[in-house]
Scaffold this active site. Sequence first.
Site, mmCIF file in Angstrom:
data_model
loop_
_atom_site.group_PDB
_atom_site.id
_atom_site.type_symbol
_atom_site.label_atom_id
_atom_site.label_comp_id
_atom_site.label_asym_id
_atom_site.label_seq_id
_atom_site.Cartn_x
_atom_site.Cartn_y
_atom_site.Cartn_z
ATOM 1 N N TYR A 47 14.039 -9.894 -15.288
ATOM 2 C CA TYR A 47 15.287 -9.162 -15.056
ATOM 3 C C TYR A 47 15.231 -7.838 -15.781
ATOM 4 O O TYR A 47 14.865 -7.790 -16.952
ATOM 5 C CB TYR A 47 16.499 -9.954 -15.564
ATOM 6 C CG TYR A 47 17.432 -10.326 -14.442
ATOM 7 C CD1 TYR A 47 18.079 -9.319 -13.717
ATOM 8 C CD2 TYR A 47 17.670 -11.653 -14.083
ATOM 9 C CE1 TYR A 47 18.914 -9.636 -12.669
ATOM 10 C CE2 TYR A 47 18.499 -11.973 -13.026
ATOM 11 C CZ TYR A 47 19.126 -10.958 -12.323
ATOM 12 O OH TYR A 47 19.945 -11.272 -11.272
ATOM 13 N N GLU A 49 17.860 -5.077 -15.262
ATOM 14 C CA GLU A 49 19.010 -4.253 -14.855
ATOM 15 C C GLU A 49 19.074 -2.997 -15.704
ATOM 16 O O GLU A 49 18.930 -3.056 -16.923
ATOM 17 C CB GLU A 49 20.311 -5.046 -15.016
ATOM 18 C CG GLU A 49 20.567 -5.987 -13.866
ATOM 19 C CD GLU A 49 21.924 -6.681 -13.976
ATOM 20 O OE1 GLU A 49 22.650 -6.429 -14.954
ATOM 21 O OE2 GLU A 49 22.235 -7.470 -13.087
ATOM 22 N N ASP A 193 16.742 11.403 6.050
ATOM 23 C CA ASP A 193 16.282 10.010 5.986
ATOM 24 C C ASP A 193 14.926 9.958 6.679
ATOM 25 O O ASP A 193 14.846 9.886 7.904
ATOM 26 C CB ASP A 193 17.310 9.116 6.690
ATOM 27 C CG ASP A 193 16.874 7.655 6.739
ATOM 28 O OD1 ASP A 193 15.721 7.355 6.349
ATOM 29 O OD2 ASP A 193 17.683 6.823 7.199
ATOM 30 N N THR A 219 12.109 4.538 3.547
ATOM 31 C CA THR A 219 11.560 3.210 3.292
ATOM 32 C C THR A 219 10.178 3.430 2.705
ATOM 33 O O THR A 219 9.644 4.547 2.734
ATOM 34 C CB THR A 219 11.390 2.399 4.590
ATOM 35 O OG1 THR A 219 10.512 3.133 5.447
ATOM 36 C CG2 THR A 219 12.723 2.179 5.293
ATOM 37 N N LYS A 222 6.909 1.660 6.131
ATOM 38 C CA LYS A 222 6.601 2.079 7.503
ATOM 39 C C LYS A 222 5.308 2.910 7.461
ATOM 40 O O LYS A 222 4.272 2.372 7.087
ATOM 41 C CB LYS A 222 7.803 2.788 8.098
ATOM 42 C CG LYS A 222 9.012 1.829 8.211
ATOM 43 C CD LYS A 222 10.251 2.438 8.818
ATOM 44 C CE LYS A 222 11.394 1.428 8.795
ATOM 45 N NZ LYS A 222 12.671 2.019 9.270
ATOM 46 N N ARG A 228 7.782 -3.598 1.273
ATOM 47 C CA ARG A 228 9.093 -3.420 1.893
ATOM 48 C C ARG A 228 10.083 -2.948 0.834
ATOM 49 O O ARG A 228 10.278 -3.618 -0.180
ATOM 50 C CB ARG A 228 9.538 -4.773 2.480
ATOM 51 C CG ARG A 228 10.703 -4.746 3.418
ATOM 52 C CD ARG A 228 10.709 -6.011 4.274
ATOM 53 N NE ARG A 228 9.621 -5.970 5.228
ATOM 54 C CZ ARG A 228 9.658 -5.293 6.379
ATOM 55 N NH1 ARG A 228 10.743 -4.644 6.738
ATOM 56 N NH2 ARG A 228 8.620 -5.279 7.179
HETATM 57 C C1 LIG Z 1 13.947 1.628 9.097
HETATM 58 C C2 LIG Z 1 15.000 2.650 8.822
HETATM 59 C C3 LIG Z 1 15.950 2.472 7.800
HETATM 60 C C4 LIG Z 1 16.203 1.181 7.095
HETATM 61 O O1 LIG Z 1 15.255 0.518 6.502
HETATM 62 P P1 LIG Z 1 15.395 -1.029 6.101
HETATM 63 O O2 LIG Z 1 14.389 -1.135 5.031
HETATM 64 O O3 LIG Z 1 15.131 -1.824 7.318
HETATM 65 O O4 LIG Z 1 16.794 -1.244 5.572
HETATM 66 C C5 LIG Z 1 16.794 3.518 7.516
HETATM 67 N N1 LIG Z 1 16.749 4.673 8.214
HETATM 68 C C6 LIG Z 1 15.894 4.857 9.219
HETATM 69 C C7 LIG Z 1 15.895 6.159 9.950
HETATM 70 C C8 LIG Z 1 14.999 3.843 9.573
HETATM 71 O O5 LIG Z 1 14.180 4.022 10.613
#
Ligand SMILES: *Cc1c(COP(=O)(O)O)cnc(C)c1O
Length: 408
Positions: A47, A49, A193, A219, A222, A228
Amino acid sequence: MNKDHVIFNIIQEEFERQKKHIELIASENYTSDAVMEAQGSILTNKYAEGYPGNRYYGGCEVVDKIEEEAIERLKTLFQASFANVQPHSGSQANAAVFQALLKPGDKILSLSLNEGGHLTHGYPLNFSGKVYQGFHYSLDPKTETLDYEDILKIAKIVRPQLIITGYSSYSRTIDFKKFREIADEVGSYLHADIAHISGLVATNLHPSPLPYAHVVTSTTHKTLRGPRGGIIMTNIEEIAKKVDKAVFPGMQGGPLMHVIAGKAIAFLEAQQPAFKDYQQQVLNNAKAFVQAFKKLGYRVISGDTDNHLLVIDVFQKHQITGLDAQKTLDSIYITTNKNTIPFDTQKPKYGSGIRIGSPAVTTRGMIEKDMEQISSWIDEALKNHKNDVVLEKLRKEISLFTSQFPLK
Ligand SMILES: *Cc1c(COP(=O)(O)O)cnc(C)c1O
């Protein structure tokens, strides 16, 4: 108990599926053994935090080093002044940004989910569309690309507190500078994003939003090919402070130290020359898909790709919905996802398109000629989606093919 055989057998079964299938989901990838090792480590027991040097629990002096290293590596990778590596996912990262910069009821302006945006960009069923007001700009109906003049026009009408750029299903280059000009003109924050394209941004194969956006989220699993998870970056100290507070104690408890260790490893991997070669091949493979599908007579949304993904219109070519195409392809071990196309006439549940991404197959070592081969299998399957003999023949060919690209 030593081993839970039920669960371990299922993991083995999933491993077999991953080996057998051609993975074309644009948001998926295969992470490295080093990253998986960190994720499966004893760090999960701890933990922590709070933030390095300022934790709510004792015994954090060792894990502090991991988080500090992850932050420094991330800042180096994207040339960012401030970074938070604790968000459990991309969605959590976005939620923290909204909490840091907005009040409930404030207005978010973004691309809608159906045109390529994300759930967390103000979709009515998501917290982002319930706590905040989601407004959307559109793509140009002719070019199916961003129309910055139109976005400015809508921004002037909506007067949002936050403009979001960065998408889940958009295949063209984003002009972050233009977005910042729009944000400045209406007095809004700009949030980029880059969940999908962060691997390309990290290797300068897509322009970086960091010089322009007030805040950047991504993220890590990807194109970045890490564990993840989510990350937040900014060059503005005041925003960095607000973001840190929003992540903890604002919306998360203990950070996932095992995942943060995996992130640190991925950030170093992404600084290696081999990672840039990988991202270049990702681009080459996506281009090869576009060329192959065009040759086969498909309409590719927006006519091309500048990144790792493309959307093809399967309804126009085969009078089959995206959902039926996805199911047919799944049956021959090709994994894709149905996708709406801009101004789709099908319901979102069905869609007219499928989205195809090159990151996972590229990690597996496939190159342009393999993309051509996969495209022709996809075409043959969709053309013969009711013909079991053809589908069975394709299953045999694809099984032989994937066995030549082992996953360790
Ligand atoms: C995949 C994605 C997310 C979210 O990611 P998670 O890890 O699945 O919550 C946010 N914004 C965009 C543009 C994405 O493609």
